[in-house]
Design a protein around this motif. Structure first.
Motif, PDB file in Angstrom:
ATOM      1  N   ALA A   1       0.841  -1.198   0.000  1.00  0.00           N
ATOM      2  CA  ALA A   1       0.000   0.000   0.000  1.00  0.00           C
ATOM      3  C   ALA A   1       0.876   1.248   0.000  1.00  0.00           C
ATOM      4  CB  ALA A   1      -0.912  -0.013   1.220  1.00  0.00           C
TER       5      ALA A   1
ATOM      6  N   HIS B   1      -0.697   5.159   5.379  1.00  0.00           N
ATOM      7  CA  HIS B   1      -1.106   4.654   4.074  1.00  0.00           C
ATOM      8  C   HIS B   1      -2.335   5.392   3.542  1.00  0.00           C
ATOM      9  CE1 HIS B   1       1.184   1.125   5.718  1.00  0.00           C
ATOM     10  NE2 HIS B   1       1.785   1.313   4.562  1.00  0.00           N
TER      11      HIS B   1
ATOM     12  N   LYS C   1       2.534   4.603   0.823  1.00  0.00           N
ATOM     13  CA  LYS C   1       2.697   5.525   1.935  1.00  0.00           C
ATOM     14  C   LYS C   1       2.536   6.936   1.400  1.00  0.00           C
ATOM     15  CE  LYS C   1       5.923   2.568   4.495  1.00  0.00           C
ATOM     16  NZ  LYS C   1       7.306   2.467   5.041  1.00  0.00           N
TER      17      LYS C   1
ATOM     18  N   THR D   1       6.159   5.308  -1.933  1.00  0.00           N
ATOM     19  CA  THR D   1       5.830   6.505  -1.151  1.00  0.00           C
ATOM     20  C   THR D   1       5.637   7.673  -2.096  1.00  0.00           C
ATOM     21  OG1 THR D   1       7.277   5.686   0.617  1.00  0.00           O
ATOM     22  CG2 THR D   1       6.554   7.968   0.781  1.00  0.00           C
TER      23      THR D   1
END
Length: 289
Positions: A5, A234, A7, A37
Motif C-alpha cells: 500500500a 497509508h 505511503k 511513497t
C-alpha cells in the motif's frame, strides 16, 4: 516485486521525495506509475471533491509531467491493477492493497525497481489546500448560524461544535478549486421533516450569508493552527482535519484532502449563498489573499 500500500506524504507539507517504482502498467495513451511513497494527492474515486495534484516525475534520463493522479487497487493474488471507478472492492478488502496511481504520458523508460524523484507543484497544491480548508470553515460557520434560529426541533446529527449539522444532512456535492470551494445543498422534504425551517432560510439567505461572513472573520482573527491527525501512513488510513476556533470544542472533521497549516494562510474568506431553485442552494467560498 511485492506491491505494498502506498505511503502518503501529502498531509506532511512534503512536496518532493525519492521513491521506488513498484508497478508500471500501460494502456494505449498513458503509463500508470505506482511507487512505495508519494507526496502526490490523488483524486478520490468515491468522493471526488479534491482534485489531483500536479507535478513531475524525474528519472535518471527523463522528466515526465504527472497528467493525473488517481486511486488504484491491486489484487495481490493476480497483481492486477484497477484504477479509479474501475476499483471493484472497498478499502481494506482482504487480499487487496490501495495505491496512488500517477498517470504519465506513455513511456517505456521507467521500470519496476527504479528509484525516481517525485515533485509536486507546491503552489498549486497550496491553492487547493486553501480552498479546502476555507470550505470546512464555511460549512461550520453556516451550521452555527442556522442553529441559532432555523431549526424547530432537535436534530440527531451534530457537527464538531455541537450544532445541528446542516452540511451533513443537506450537502449534495462539494468541489474544491484553487482558493475556492463550491458546495451544493438540497432543501428537500426529508430535511424539513428533520426540523429545518427551509422557507425561512431561503427568505433570509442574504442575512445568513452576512452572518456567516462575520463569524468567519472572527474565527480568522484567532490565527489558529490547523493540523491533520493521520491514523497511519497509508492511503486508506483515516485522516482528520483539526482546528480550535474558540467554540468550546476543537473542530475535528474526517478528511482525505490537503490543507493549510495556519488560519493566517487564508487571508480572508468570503462566502456567497445563492438560491438555484426552490430546493437547491449553493455556497460559494473564496479565499481572498
Amino acid at each position: 516485486m511485492t506491491i505494498t500500500a502506498t505511503k502518503t506524504r501529502f498531509c506532511h507539507q512534503t512536496w518532493q521525495l525519492e521513491a521506488q517504482v513498484q508497478r508500471i502498467q500501460h494502456n494505449d495513451e498513458v503509463t500508470y506509475l505506482v511507487v512505495d511513497t508519494t507526496p502526490f494527492h490523488p483524486v478520490s474515486h468515491i468522493w471526488p471533491d479534491h482534485p489531483a495534484d500536479q507535478g513531475i516525475v524525474k528519472t535518471s534520463v527523463a522528466i515526465f509531467d504527472v497528467i493525473d493522479c488517481q486511486v488504484g487497487a491491486v489484487e495481490l493474488a493476480t497483481g492486477e491493477l484497477h484504477v479509479g471507478t474501475a476499483i471493484p472492492v472497498k478499502r481494506d478488502a482482504e487480499g487487496w492493497v490501495f495505491v496512488v496511481v500517477h498517470v504519465l504520458p506513455r513511456t517505456e523508460v521507467i521500470k519496476a525497481g527504479d528509484s525516481i524523484s517525485l515533485e509536486v507543484d507546491k503552489e498549486y497544491q497550496l491553492s487547493l489546500s486553501r480552498g479546502h480548508s476555507a470550505g470546512h470553515l464555511a460549512f461550520l460557520a453556516l451550521n452555527k448560524v442556522l442553529a441559532e434560529g432555523y431549526w424547530r426541533k432537535d436534530a440527531d446529527r451534530k457537527d464538531p461544535h455541537g450544532h445541528y449539522d446542516f452540511n451533513s444532512y443537506a450537502q449534495e456535492t462539494s468541489f474544491v478549486t484553487p482558493d475556492k470551494c463550491l458546495d451544493s445543498y438540497r432543501l428537500g422534504k426529508t430535511l424539513r421533516k428533520r426540523g429545518l425551517n427551509s422557507a425561512d432560510m431561503l427568505s433570509d439567505l442574504k442575512i445568513i450569508e452576512q452572518q456567516v461572513n462575520v463569524l468567519l472573520a472572527e474565527w480568522l482573527k484567532r490565527d489558529g493552527v490547523i493540523t491533520m491527525d493521520c491514523h497511519g501512513e497509508h492511503l486508506t488510513d483515516s485522516r482528520y482535519w483539526q482546528c480550535d476556533l474558540g467554540e468550546g470544542k476543537v473542530a475535528m472533521i474526517p478528511c482525505g484532502g490537503t490543507h493549510v497549516g495556519q488560519l493566517s494562510e487564508l487571508g480572508s474568506i468570503q462566502v456567497q449563498l445563492m438560491k438555484i431553485d426552490a430546493q437547491i442552494i449553493e455556497m460559494h467560498t473564496a479565499v481572498i489573499r
